[in-house]
Design a protein around this motif. Structure first.
Motif, mmCIF file in Angstrom:
data_model
loop_
_atom_site.group_PDB
_atom_site.id
_atom_site.type_symbol
_atom_site.label_atom_id
_atom_site.label_comp_id
_atom_site.label_asym_id
_atom_site.label_seq_id
_atom_site.Cartn_x
_atom_site.Cartn_y
_atom_site.Cartn_z
ATOM 1 N N LEU A 405 21.953 10.800 15.484
ATOM 2 C CA LEU A 405 23.575 10.849 15.398
ATOM 3 C C LEU A 405 24.420 11.800 14.961
ATOM 4 N N GLU A 406 24.087 12.247 14.178
ATOM 5 C CA GLU A 406 24.968 13.459 13.268
ATOM 6 C C GLU A 406 24.578 15.178 13.999
ATOM 7 N N ALA A 407 23.502 14.623 14.414
ATOM 8 C CA ALA A 407 23.152 16.056 15.499
ATOM 9 C C ALA A 407 23.681 15.977 16.683
ATOM 10 N N VAL A 408 23.827 14.627 16.953
ATOM 11 C CA VAL A 408 24.512 14.436 18.383
ATOM 12 C C VAL A 408 26.476 15.524 18.256
ATOM 13 N N LYS A 409 26.824 14.300 16.674
ATOM 14 C CA LYS A 409 28.170 15.006 16.314
ATOM 15 C C LYS A 409 28.378 16.349 16.856
ATOM 16 N N ARG A 410 27.150 16.957 15.749
ATOM 17 C CA ARG A 410 27.272 18.549 15.105
ATOM 18 C C ARG A 410 27.280 18.541 16.465
ATOM 19 N N TYR A 411 26.633 18.248 17.328
ATOM 20 C CA TYR A 411 26.722 19.712 18.853
ATOM 21 C C TYR A 411 27.960 19.519 20.009
ATOM 22 N N ASP A 412 28.373 17.987 19.388
ATOM 23 C CA ASP A 412 29.448 18.524 20.462
ATOM 24 C C ASP A 412 31.175 19.369 20.125
ATOM 25 N N GLU A 413 30.314 19.543 18.539
ATOM 26 C CA GLU A 413 32.261 20.516 17.971
ATOM 27 C C GLU A 413 31.116 21.342 19.012
ATOM 28 N N LEU A 414 30.232 22.113 18.647
ATOM 29 C CA LEU A 414 30.001 23.668 19.336
ATOM 30 C C LEU A 414 29.857 23.702 20.791
ATOM 31 N N PHE A 415 29.943 22.191 21.724
ATOM 32 C CA PHE A 415 30.104 22.284 22.785
ATOM 33 C C PHE A 415 31.862 22.279 23.602
ATOM 34 N N GLU A 416 32.490 21.976 22.281
ATOM 35 C CA GLU A 416 33.872 21.697 22.955
ATOM 36 C C GLU A 416 34.481 23.463 22.126
ATOM 37 N N ILE A 417 34.074 24.037 21.231
ATOM 38 C CA ILE A 417 34.312 25.047 20.981
ATOM 39 C C ILE A 417 34.365 26.468 22.722
ATOM 40 N N GLU A 418 32.834 25.890 23.450
ATOM 41 C CA GLU A 418 32.029 26.754 24.210
ATOM 42 C C GLU A 418 33.078 26.135 25.844
ATOM 43 N N ARG A 419 33.735 25.241 25.715
ATOM 44 C CA ARG A 419 35.058 24.160 27.159
ATOM 45 C C ARG A 419 35.523 25.490 26.509
ATOM 46 N N GLN A 420 36.681 26.372 25.465
ATOM 47 C CA GLN A 420 37.650 26.370 25.135
ATOM 48 C C GLN A 420 37.431 28.448 25.498
ATOM 49 N N ILE A 421 36.443 28.634 25.809
ATOM 50 C CA ILE A 421 35.248 30.000 26.115
ATOM 51 C C ILE A 421 35.278 30.411 27.469
ATOM 52 N N ASN A 422 34.898 29.303 28.516
ATOM 53 C CA ASN A 422 34.225 29.698 29.288
ATOM 54 C C ASN A 422 35.779 30.447 29.943
ATOM 55 N N GLY A 423 34.574 31.468 31.414
ATOM 56 C CA GLY A 423 35.486 32.106 32.118
ATOM 57 C C GLY A 423 35.801 33.493 31.411
ATOM 58 N N LEU A 424 35.942 33.093 29.502
ATOM 59 C CA LEU A 424 36.360 34.510 28.888
ATOM 60 C C LEU A 424 35.243 35.852 29.599
ATOM 61 N N SER A 425 35.914 37.523 28.748
ATOM 62 C CA SER A 425 34.395 38.225 29.119
ATOM 63 C C SER A 425 33.725 37.826 27.805
ATOM 64 N N ALA A 426 32.321 38.204 27.699
ATOM 65 C CA ALA A 426 31.526 38.854 27.070
ATOM 66 C C ALA A 426 31.880 38.916 25.435
ATOM 67 N N GLU A 427 32.618 39.834 25.182
ATOM 68 C CA GLU A 427 33.144 40.079 24.779
ATOM 69 C C GLU A 427 34.215 39.458 23.438
ATOM 70 N N GLU A 428 35.602 38.539 24.261
ATOM 71 C CA GLU A 428 35.772 37.749 24.032
ATOM 72 C C GLU A 428 35.598 36.424 23.023
ATOM 73 N N ARG A 429 33.660 36.292 24.409
ATOM 74 C CA ARG A 429 32.997 35.081 23.818
ATOM 75 C C ARG A 429 32.810 34.807 22.367
ATOM 76 N N LEU A 430 32.352 36.272 22.095
ATOM 77 C CA LEU A 430 31.198 36.460 21.083
ATOM 78 C C LEU A 430 32.285 36.623 20.046
#
Length: 576
Positions: A405-430
């Motif tokens: 359950l803790e691992a899923v919560k940590r993953y959810d934080e990472l996926f939330e960041i990915e949603r915010q940078i979807n469609g940006l350039s590779a440099e901006e995403r990095l």
């Protein structure tokens, strides 16, 4: 004892008066009975009316309840879809939830309509209850370019009020009804007249036109329909043959199969161009799924492999495309053959058959693997899903894993960041990942390592932890390259149609049949990725590919075809 009858009157006048008196008494008794009957009938009518009112009110209440349930599910579905549009793709469970909600909404809307009709029928039997009418969403207008037929009802010739005949048109009410015209077939006779020369007696004749199939047995639009229904809508040829027969056209399954074979062969040059375009990408998504293949009297579990080019997540301008291959098993030699000349980034699950170390050492530029975090998260989620654990009898009521359950919560934080940078350039995403994702991921690695040391061998959560820790370099690649996605969902979406189609066509008839399906899935899926009407594209390609020079074959690629059509449409509008 019999009573003695009274003596009759002595004169006729007295007898007449006695008869009148008796008749009056009988009339009074009858009127009393009639009155009592009328009272009973009135009471019965009152009861019936009250019953009808109660039934109508109950029907209205049921219709309102059904409408409210459908409205609630519709709003929930709309909210979830808006969330996905705002934040991007979420978990696989959310995607399944939306599919379930759509099915539930379909059933609720049908039930609400049935209850509405029942309420109208019940209200029609009363005069005091108003029927419930559902509030339906505003329907989109029918296409302007759709064929239209105007049916004018004969107007009145005299005034309905005074009977006058001097009427003038004030306006009109128009109701648009969408109707279906059954498919129409036509036979095109292509005539090439022969001429003889009177001087030398030589025979002259126009050259035969090119056709999508030999002898032009089936036209390009009909061939496109057959091919698209088989591979795009997963309708087997035997069902199509039955449908054609119902429409008056006798096309046997073998005849249809023959034409599909010709159509697939005609599309091979386009397939080769798509293959070249896909493997020119810097980064690919790769995955596979099972497909039953008929072989020597039995079915073997074959595989359909797909490689998807999709540069849109990191702002790439190249057109998306997908290539498919078929194999009779999952041996590593098949993907190794597909990827023999590829040396970029490959996003996959952790299947080691794509390019083992022995193969990588022989290549000038070996493949760089980026593993799918959706697969990893899914393993933790299976141990943290409360509802699934409650239904799973194999777990025998075991509690959910707090580590999972803790691992899923940590993953959810990472996926939330990915949603915010979807469609940006590779440099901006990095840059964003280095600032926000790297601290979270490094902390997750330290936490998993620490928890792993405290677990016993029988712990269920060891498997997903080891799945990540043993391949950490591949999972951490997204922190070093902005082009890498966190998931391999692009390839999984490309294979979803195959999983659905297996229920319809059951198995591929042979290895060549599976190869043929791979070719057709390539062109159809690539059309869908580029928002191109697959059926229209197939019809146009079948009509033109035989006459088109090799130097112009690239014009038939779905994204080029779309660009040229848009340019032609814009030019026609300017001219008009």
């Amino acid at each position: 004892m019999v009573s003695k009858p009274s003596d009759p009157p002595a004169d006729l006048a007295s007898a007449y008066l006695a008869l009148l008196s008796e008749r009056a008494m009988l009339q009074a008794e009858r009127d009393l009975v009639v009155a009592e009957r009328d009272v009973v009938a009135a009471e019965r009518d009152t009861v019936v009316a009250e019953r009808d009112i109660a039934v109508a009110q109950a029907a209205n209440a049921q219709a309102m309840l059904s409408d409210s349930e459908a409205l609630i599910v519709s709003l929930e579905l709309a909210i979830e879809k808006l969330r996905r549009e705002l934040r991007g793709q979420r978990s696989e469970r959310t995607a399944r939830l939306i599919d379930q909600m759509e099915l539930q909404l379909e059933e609720l809307v049908m039930a609400a309509t049935e209850d509405e009709v029942a309420a109208q029928a019940a209200a029609a039997r009363t005069s005091s209850v108003r029927s419930f009418t559902r509030k339906r969403p505003v329907r989109k207008p029918w296409p302007e370019d759709a064929e239209r037929e105007r049916v004018v009802i004969d107007p009145p010739t005299v005034c309905a009020c005074c009977g006058g005949s001097r009427l003038s048109k004030l306006g009109e009410d128009v109701n648009e009804t969408l109707e279906e015209i059954p498919r129409r077939f036509k036979v095109i006779e292509t005539v090439r007249e022969k001429f003889t020369c009177r001087d030398c007696e030589a025979i002259s004749q126009a050259p035969a036109p090119f056709h999508a199939t030999p002898r032009g047995f089936i036209g390009p639009h009909l061939l496109a329909t057959i091919v698209f229904d088989k591979f795009g809508m997963h309708s087997p040829l035997n069902r199509q043959s039955t449908r054609f027969k119902c429409e008056g056209i006798d096309l046997s399954t073998s005849t249809l199969a023959d034409q599909v074979g010709f159509g697939t062969a005609a599309l091979m040059p386009v397939y080769d161009l798509i293959e070249k375009h896909v493997f020119a990408a810097e980064r690919l998504h790769g995955d596979d799924t099972t497909i039953p293949i008929q072989a020597k009297g039995k079915c073997v579990t074959g595989r359909i492999w797909t490689y998807v080019r999709d540069d849109q997540p990191f702002g790439g301008t190249a057109a998306p495309a997908a290539i498919y291959y078929a194999s009779s098993d999952r041996r590593g030699e098949h993907p190794q053959k597909h990827l023999a000349e590829y040396g970029g980034i490959l996003q996959t699950d952790c299947y080691n058959g794509f390019e083992p170390d022995t193969i990588a050492k022989t290549k000038k530029v070996p493949i760089t693997f980026a593993f799918c975090h959706a697969h990893s998260r899914r393993k933790f989620f299976a141990l943290a899903d409360i509802q699934k654990n409650a239904r799973d009898h194999k777990r025998k009521g075991k509690p959910i894993s707090p580590i999972a359950l803790e691992a899923v919560k940590r993953y959810d934080e990472l996926f939330e960041i990915e949603r915010q940078i979807n469609g940006l350039s590779a440099e901006e995403r990095l840059a964003v990942r280095q600032e926000k994702s790297k601290p979270l991921f490094d902390d997750m690695h330290e936490w998993l390592t620490k928890e792993r040391a405290t677990l016993s061998r029988s712990s269920e959560v060891i498997e997903p932890i080891d799945y990540m820790l043993k391949r950490w370099e591949g999972f951490a690649l997204f922190l070093e390259d902005g082009r890498v996605c966190l998931t391999n969902n692009a390839a999984e979406r490309a294979l979803r149609g195959i999983a659905l189609g297996r229920r319809n066509w059951t198995f591929a008839g042979s290895q060549r049949g599976a190869d043929r399906a791979a070719v057709m899935l390539t062109v159809i899926t690539t059309c869908r990725l580029n928002d191109v009407d697959s059926k229209a594209w197939l019809a146009d390609v079948f009509a033109r590919i035989a006459d088109l020079p090799v130097s112009r074959l690239h014009e038939l690629l779905p994204w080029e075809w779309k660009r040229l059509r848009q340019a032609e449409k814009a030019s026609a509008q300017i001219t008009a």
